[in-house]
Each structure stands twice: as structure tokens, then as C-alpha cells.
Design an enzyme around this catalytic site. Structure first.
Site, mmCIF file in Angstrom:
data_model
loop_
_atom_site.group_PDB
_atom_site.id
_atom_site.type_symbol
_atom_site.label_atom_id
_atom_site.label_comp_id
_atom_site.label_asym_id
_atom_site.label_seq_id
_atom_site.Cartn_x
_atom_site.Cartn_y
_atom_site.Cartn_z
ATOM 1 C CD GLU A 158 10.588 15.300 29.724
ATOM 2 O OE1 GLU A 158 10.647 16.180 28.847
ATOM 3 O OE2 GLU A 158 11.406 15.224 30.658
HETATM 4 C C1 LIG Z 1 2.715 13.697 21.307
HETATM 5 C C2 LIG Z 1 4.096 14.231 21.522
HETATM 6 C C3 LIG Z 1 4.297 15.278 22.401
HETATM 7 C C4 LIG Z 1 5.586 15.793 22.576
HETATM 8 N N1 LIG Z 1 5.777 16.898 23.388
HETATM 9 C C5 LIG Z 1 6.983 17.521 23.394
HETATM 10 C C6 LIG Z 1 7.156 18.774 24.053
HETATM 11 O O1 LIG Z 1 6.228 19.324 24.666
HETATM 12 N N2 LIG Z 1 8.360 19.389 23.983
HETATM 13 C C7 LIG Z 1 9.408 18.829 23.305
HETATM 14 O O2 LIG Z 1 10.470 19.445 23.268
HETATM 15 N N3 LIG Z 1 9.291 17.627 22.681
HETATM 16 C C8 LIG Z 1 8.102 16.969 22.695
HETATM 17 N N4 LIG Z 1 7.948 15.779 22.037
HETATM 18 C C9 LIG Z 1 9.093 15.205 21.335
HETATM 19 C C10 LIG Z 1 9.637 13.955 22.007
HETATM 20 O O3 LIG Z 1 10.303 14.276 23.191
HETATM 21 C C11 LIG Z 1 10.523 13.248 20.978
HETATM 22 O O4 LIG Z 1 9.645 12.722 19.992
HETATM 23 C C12 LIG Z 1 11.385 12.183 21.562
HETATM 24 O O5 LIG Z 1 12.381 12.742 22.366
HETATM 25 C C13 LIG Z 1 12.055 11.309 20.491
HETATM 26 O O6 LIG Z 1 12.641 12.065 19.505
HETATM 27 P P1 LIG Z 1 12.308 11.759 17.958
HETATM 28 O O7 LIG Z 1 10.845 11.745 17.805
HETATM 29 O O8 LIG Z 1 13.077 12.706 17.119
HETATM 30 O O9 LIG Z 1 12.839 10.296 17.721
HETATM 31 P P2 LIG Z 1 14.339 9.820 17.424
HETATM 32 O O10 LIG Z 1 15.268 10.449 18.376
HETATM 33 O O11 LIG Z 1 14.612 9.978 15.977
HETATM 34 O O12 LIG Z 1 14.216 8.284 17.774
HETATM 35 C C14 LIG Z 1 13.578 7.334 16.917
HETATM 36 C C15 LIG Z 1 13.851 5.943 17.495
HETATM 37 O O13 LIG Z 1 15.264 5.707 17.514
HETATM 38 C C16 LIG Z 1 15.709 5.402 18.820
HETATM 39 N N5 LIG Z 1 17.013 6.050 19.025
HETATM 40 C C17 LIG Z 1 17.300 7.371 18.991
HETATM 41 N N6 LIG Z 1 18.595 7.575 19.229
HETATM 42 C C18 LIG Z 1 19.158 6.371 19.398
HETATM 43 C C19 LIG Z 1 20.473 5.921 19.668
HETATM 44 N N7 LIG Z 1 21.483 6.770 19.833
HETATM 45 N N8 LIG Z 1 20.696 4.591 19.790
HETATM 46 C C20 LIG Z 1 19.682 3.707 19.657
HETATM 47 N N9 LIG Z 1 18.410 4.073 19.399
HETATM 48 C C21 LIG Z 1 18.157 5.389 19.271
HETATM 49 C C22 LIG Z 1 14.659 5.989 19.746
HETATM 50 O O14 LIG Z 1 14.638 5.309 20.993
HETATM 51 C C23 LIG Z 1 13.395 5.765 18.948
HETATM 52 O O15 LIG Z 1 12.930 4.466 19.133
HETATM 53 C C24 LIG Z 1 6.676 15.226 21.886
HETATM 54 C C25 LIG Z 1 6.457 14.141 21.024
HETATM 55 C C26 LIG Z 1 5.189 13.666 20.815
HETATM 56 C C27 LIG Z 1 4.998 12.543 19.829
#
Ligand SMILES: Cc1cc2nc3c(=O)[nH]c(=O)nc-3n(C[C@H](O)[C@H](O)[C@H](O)COP(=O)(O)OP(=O)(O)OC[C@H]3O[C@@H](n4cnc5c(N)ncnc54)[C@H](O)[C@@H]3O)c2cc1C
Length: 558
Positions: free
Chosen positions: A367
Site C-alpha cells: 500500500e
Molecule cells: C506480501 C505482499 C503482498 C502484496 N499485496 C498486494 C496486493 O494485494 N495488490 C497489489 O497490487 N500489490 C500488492 N503488493 C505489492 C506492493 O504494493 C509493492 O511491492 C509495493 O508497492 C512496492 O513496489 P515494488 O515491490 O515494485 O518496489 P519498488 O517500487 O521497486 O521499490 C523498491 C524500493 O525503492 C524505493 N523507491 C521506489 N520508488 C522510489 C523513488 N521514486 N524514489 C526513491 N525511492 C523509491 C521503495 O521505497 C523501495 O524501498 C504486495 C507486496 C507484497 C510483498
């Protein structure tokens, strides 16, 4: 909104159910087997059983019409039980949100009634392998299917990742790109071309099913486009962020307290160096009390935001972000400290704090990550700073000076110092153009969250002292104790804003040596240092309250 009595009954049923069906041994076993207890999740969501889903469905569709405050209370309670199970239930809240905010009346009637009457489980499919924090990068497509020039349906192609309930849901809301832009679609389990992967092997929330989804020419009728208009998807997702982030904030709060509620009683029984750990000040004042103060500051912000959403003030996205950021970071710190508080026992599965610590870790990621929250908070309040020519937080500070005059014991003088210092740091950042450094922008988000939460906890302590707190609000602490917690947290926030603000302004080259003394004076550094007086006494008092050894309130009374 649900009547306080009904809410209390629902919370009690939830607790009783968990005691019977999800005792520690069962949770530990399911965690080790990495298994989602689907039958339990369905029981919780069935209208003729626990019926948790009914709480957030409007009455006109067969639900109970709970508001944000009600849902926060339920989410906190679920998180205290198990964050994996809580996530499985939350997935239906989240999955049906695009419908609640954006669907046509016919779609609402059909799908929300099905949740209420049949207890169907939803999954919310936004994230993709290439689109996490940046949802705009999504690649899943929904191509129009035309008949005689009329759109009769869509063909969805692409994939989704990390979807809670991904392998077990009955209905999925899926974000996909139409020719006009991202749009939400409803896809039912079993649709031709739709599949899911095996559940992920996760660090925590192992009782929730998380799976990738694949869409291979999945056909849906045109009436599965939520709202019937293409390109509304990101707006519909945005429209509920305040509300949904509040729920995850409640998860952080519930899990953090669940860990402390194990550490506190443990420390009364564990004897080291001739006395229980609970009597060691170096233990309580590091591992217990600061976490209680941080969690209660976050609670205060959650409760105020929930009340404002329920009063119709809009979706309050920035406030939702502040609540999520503070509560989930506090929950993580509290769970980690609880492992330390139990020593070697804390490091084993049996004592549960290790599991809570793994589980709560997700709350700063899903989220919206903590870093995205910092950015959201900072950008919004930066605009306020500019619009008011740097006066926004000075104006807020004045309100706390007034509050201090009426309630001299709730820490409002310190909250005012924090807010004045924040205004000064922001102004210095504006003049020296420091927000060109992303790190400064994000740190500002953190300081803003701390200062606003300090203010919120002061207001809450004052409201409690005046007997004006909502009937549904948590009553864990009485007025003198909440005032002491507020003083502790406000001191913390004040020091953080001023000292870290100074550090990073200087660190980013925002001033010359000659300008430094004047800036230190503008920040009110010496007043902020003086305001730390009484900190140990307040912490002693809170430790006494937590361990039921507090004398009846005297001079500390708010
Ligand atoms: C157990 C679990 C359940 C989930 N359930 C759902 C679900 O039901 N539905 C759904 O749609 N999603 C779900 N998610 C996905 C979750 O919302 C995402 O993992 C989350 O939004 C982060 O995206 P990402 O994993 O691609 O990380 P990234 O966006 O790649 O981020 C990686 C790191 O980089 C940082 N970062 C990213 N962008 C920037 C920026 N512009 N500047 C500085 N730092 C940055 C982030 O803070 C993080 O620390 C789930 C994830 C998990 C692990």
C-alpha cells in the site's frame, strides 16, 4: 457508521473467534507450513458467521455501513491476531474499493451485494513486475472488442505480481491500460486464459496467500469495466488512498502493540541480577516506553484522520500517508525491540515476537512504501509552505501555544517548538533550493510526520482530559498517562526536527559558517534542549503505569 455498542460486540466476537480457532500453536504451525488457512478466512468473511466484510459494505447493499473509524478498529484487532489473516481479509476491502468509489450503480449493487450476501473473496491486482511504486509504468493491456462499431468487451493481456489472495480469490479487480489509460476491470476466477502462480515463499505474513497472476487474452464483457468509462483507474485508486492507508496504519499499530503486549508481561517474570527486568530502567526506557509513545502518537493521528474522513472531509491522502508512515514504522521498531526484550527467547519461534516482527515488516512496503509515503507527505506540505509564504507551520505552532495555555501538561509547548523549527527548516530549504536533493525532500516528509503526530497526540491528551474523546476511541491510557506520553513524544519530535533539520541543511551546503548561529537561534535549539527536562521522570511514570505500579496521579495530572 456503526453504533459503538455494535462495534464493541464485533471486536469481542473477533477476539473470541481468534482465541478458539487461532491459538499461538496453530499460528506457529501455519507459519512454518507457509499455509493460508482459507477455511478460517472464509469463516471470517461469511455473512452467517463472523461477517467482517459486512462492516465496510454500505447498508443499502446489505452491509453494516461502517466508517473509517470502525474499519480502523477492526483492522487493529485483526492485526493483533495475525497479520497474514488480516491481509487476506483486507484484500477484499482493497479489491472492492475501486467498485465502491468508481462503479456504476448497477455494478455496485451486483458486486457489493455479492460480498455482503455470499462472502466472496476479492483480490486487488495493481502491482506488476515492472510497475510497483510507479503504477504508471503498468504494461497489462485491455484491448477493446468491437461489434458493429460498439465496444462489447475487452481482452486483457499481461501479468500482476505480489497479489494478496492471488491464488484463492473468487473475484479480482485488475488495473489494465485501455486506449484511453489505466482502468479497473472485474475478472472472475476461472475466466478462460486467466491463471495464477504458486504462492510466494515469503519472509512474513505466511498465513496470507500472495501470488502472481497471468492474463492471456482474457475476455470480459464491457460491463466489467468499473465505472463504464475508460482511463479512470489511477484516479479511482487515488480516491481511496487516505482510507486504505489508514487500514494498513492500523495493522502497524496492532502488530506493534501485539509484540509489546508480550514483552511487557514477560519482563515482569524474567528475573536477572536479582530483580524482574520490568524494574530495570535501562530496559524499560529503551525497549518499552519509547515504543509505547510512538505507537500512541500514531494512533492519535489515525483516529483523528478516521474521524475527519467519516465527517466527509474527503479522502485525506496526505493524512493517510502520515498515519501509515508513523504507525508502520513504529510497529516495526516495537516488534524488533520486543525480540530484544525477550532476549534469546525472543529469537525463537515459540515466543511469537519473532513472527510478529517478520509479519509487520510488510506494512512499510505494501500500500505504498515508507519512502513513497515520505515523498507524498513532503510534496503536499511543501505546497502549503509555499502558498502561505512559509507561515503554515508557524500558524499551527501558535495553535499549540494556545493549547498549552489551557492544558499546560500535554506537551503542547514542545509540539509548538517542533512546528516552529519545521517551518524554519522548510524556509531554509526553500531559500537554498535544497529540495533539489531527493534525500532532503524525503527527510522533510519524516520530520513533518513527527511534528504533526506530536501535535495530534497533544490534542488527543487534551480531549481526553476534557472528556471529549470519541466513544469508540482507544482507552488504554487515562488522561495523566496520555499527557505524559504526549510530553515524551513531543520532546522526541522537537529534537528530531531541529537537530536533523540542522544537520541536513548544513549537509546539503545550505548555509555558510557565518549564517549558522542565526539559524540555530531561529530553530530555537536552546529552548528545545531545555524542553528535554523532565524526560526521565515522565518515562518513569509511564513505566509505572504499564506495570500497574503508578501511584494515583498527582502533579502529573493533565
Ligand atoms: C506480501 C505482499 C503482498 C502484496 N499485496 C498486494 C496486493 O494485494 N495488490 C497489489 O497490487 N500489490 C500488492 N503488493 C505489492 C506492493 O504494493 C509493492 O511491492 C509495493 O508497492 C512496492 O513496489 P515494488 O515491490 O515494485 O518496489 P519498488 O517500487 O521497486 O521499490 C523498491 C524500493 O525503492 C524505493 N523507491 C521506489 N520508488 C522510489 C523513488 N521514486 N524514489 C526513491 N525511492 C523509491 C521503495 O521505497 C523501495 O524501498 C504486495 C507486496 C507484497 C510483498
Amino acid at each position: 457508521m456503526i453504533a459503538p455498542k455494535t462495534l464493541k460486540l464485533s471486536l469481542k466476537s473477533l477476539r473470541d473467534f481468534a482465541k478458539k480457532r487461532l491459538p499461538d500453536e496453530t499460528l506457529i504451525e501455519l507459519d512454518a507450513r507457509d499455509e493460508c488457512p482459507l477455511e478460517i478466512v472464509r469463516h471470517m468473511c461469511s455473512p452467517d458467521k463472523l461477517g467482517i466484510q459486512l462492516l465496510f459494505i454500505p447498508e443499502e447493499f446489505g452491509g453494516m455501513g461502517g466508517g473509517a473509524f470502525d474499519v480502523y478498529c477492526i483492522c487493529e484487532e485483526m492485526a493483533r491476531i495475525d497479520l497474514g489473516v488480516a491481509t487476506a481479509v483486507l484484500a477484499t476491502f482493497l479489491g472492492s474499493d475501486p467498485i465502491t468509489v468508481g462503479a456504476t450503480p448497477e455494478q455496485k449493487k451486483l458486486w457489493l451485494t455479492r460480498i455482503a450476501e455470499e462472502g466472496v473473496l476479492f483480490a486487488y491486482g495493481a502491482t506488476e513486475p515492472e510497475a510497483g511504486s510507479d503504477l504508471g509504468a503498468l504494461r497489462t493491456t485491455a484491448d477493446r472488442v468491437l461489434q458493429d462499431g460498439r465496444i462489447v468487451g475487452y481482452k486483457i493481456n499481461g501479468s500482476k505480481q505480489w497479489i494478496s489472495n492471488g491464488g484463492v480469490a473468487d473475484v479480482y479487480t485488475v488495473l489494465a491500460n485501455t486506449p484511453v489509460g489505466p482502468s479497473w476491470f472485474i475478472v472472475e476466477k476461472g475466466a478462460k486464459g486467466f491463471s495464477h502462480d504458486e504462492p510466494e515463499d515469503k519472509h512474513g505474513i505466511r498465513l496470507s496467500n500472495t501470488a502472481a497472476l497471468a492474463f492471456n487474452d482474457v475476455y470480459v464483457d464491457a460491463d466489467r469495466l468499473i465505472g463504464g468509462v475508460e482511463g479512470q483507474g489511477l484516479n479511482q485508486a487515488q480516491a481511496v488512498f487516505g482510507y486504505t492507508r489508514l487500514m494498513v496504519a492500523a495493522f502497524g499499530l496492532g502488530a506493534g502493540w501485539a509484540a509489546l503486549d508480550r514483552a511487557i508481561p514477560y519482563s515482569t517474570k524474567r528475573i536477572q541480577a536479582g530483580a524482574p527486568l520490568s524494574e530495570k530502567q535501562g530496559y524499560t526506557h529503551k525497549l518499552i516506553v519509547p515504543h509505547v509513545a510512538r505507537l500512541e502518537a500514531a494512533r492519535s493521528y489515525i483516529e483523528e484522520t478516521a474521524e475527519r474522513i467519516d465527517a466527509g472531509e474527503g479522502s485525506l491522502n496526505t493524512e493517510g500517508a502520515i498515519a501509515k508512515y508513523m504507525a508502520t514504522e513504529a510497529g516495526n521498531l516495537a516488534a524488533d525491540a520486543s525480540i530484544q526484550a525477550l532476549g534469546g527467547y525472543g529469537y525463537t519461534h515459540e515466543y511469537m515476537v519473532e513472527k510478529i516482527s517478520r509479519d509487520v515488516r510488510i506494512t512499510t512496503i505494501y500500500e505504498g512504501t515508507s519512502e513513497i509515503m515520505e515523498m507524498t507527505i513532503s510534496r503536499d506540505r511543501w505546497q502549503l509552505h509555499l502558498k502561505t509564504r512559509g507561515q503554515h507551520y508557524h500558524e499551527q505552532a501558535k495553535k499549540f501555544e494556545e493549547l498549552h495555555a489551557r492544558h499546560p501538561k500535554v506537551g503542547a509547548d514542545n509540539a509548538a517548538l517542533a512546528l516552529h523549527a519545521l517551518a524554519e527548516v522548510m524556509e531554509k530549504a526553500r531559500v537554498a533550493r535544497l529540495t533539489r536533493y531527493q534525500h532532503i525532500l524525503l527527510r522533510l516528509g519524516e520530520w513533518i510526520a513527527y511534528a504533526e503526530c506530536a501535535g495530534s497526540l497533544c490534542r488527543r491528551a487534551a480531549r481526553l482530559a476534557e472528556g471529549k474523546l470519541s466513544e469508540k476511541a482507544s482507552r488504554r491510557f487515562d488522561a495523566p498517562a496520555l499527557a505524559a506520553l504526549s510530553r515524551i513524544f513531543a520532546r522526541d519530535a522537537t529534537l528530531k526536527v531541529a537537530e536533523e533539520g540542522l544537520r541536513w541543511v548544513v549537509g546539503a551546503g545550505g548555509m555558510t559558517d557565518a549564517e549558522l548561529p542565526a539559524f540555530e537561534a531561529d530553530l530555537g535549539l536552546s529552548a528545545i534542549h531545555r524542553a528535554q527536562a523532565g524526560l526521565i521522570a515522565d518515562m518513569d511514570y509511564i513505566a509505572d503505569v504499564l506495570y500497574n505500579r503508578a501511584a494515583k496521579p498527582t502533579a502529573l495530572a493533565a
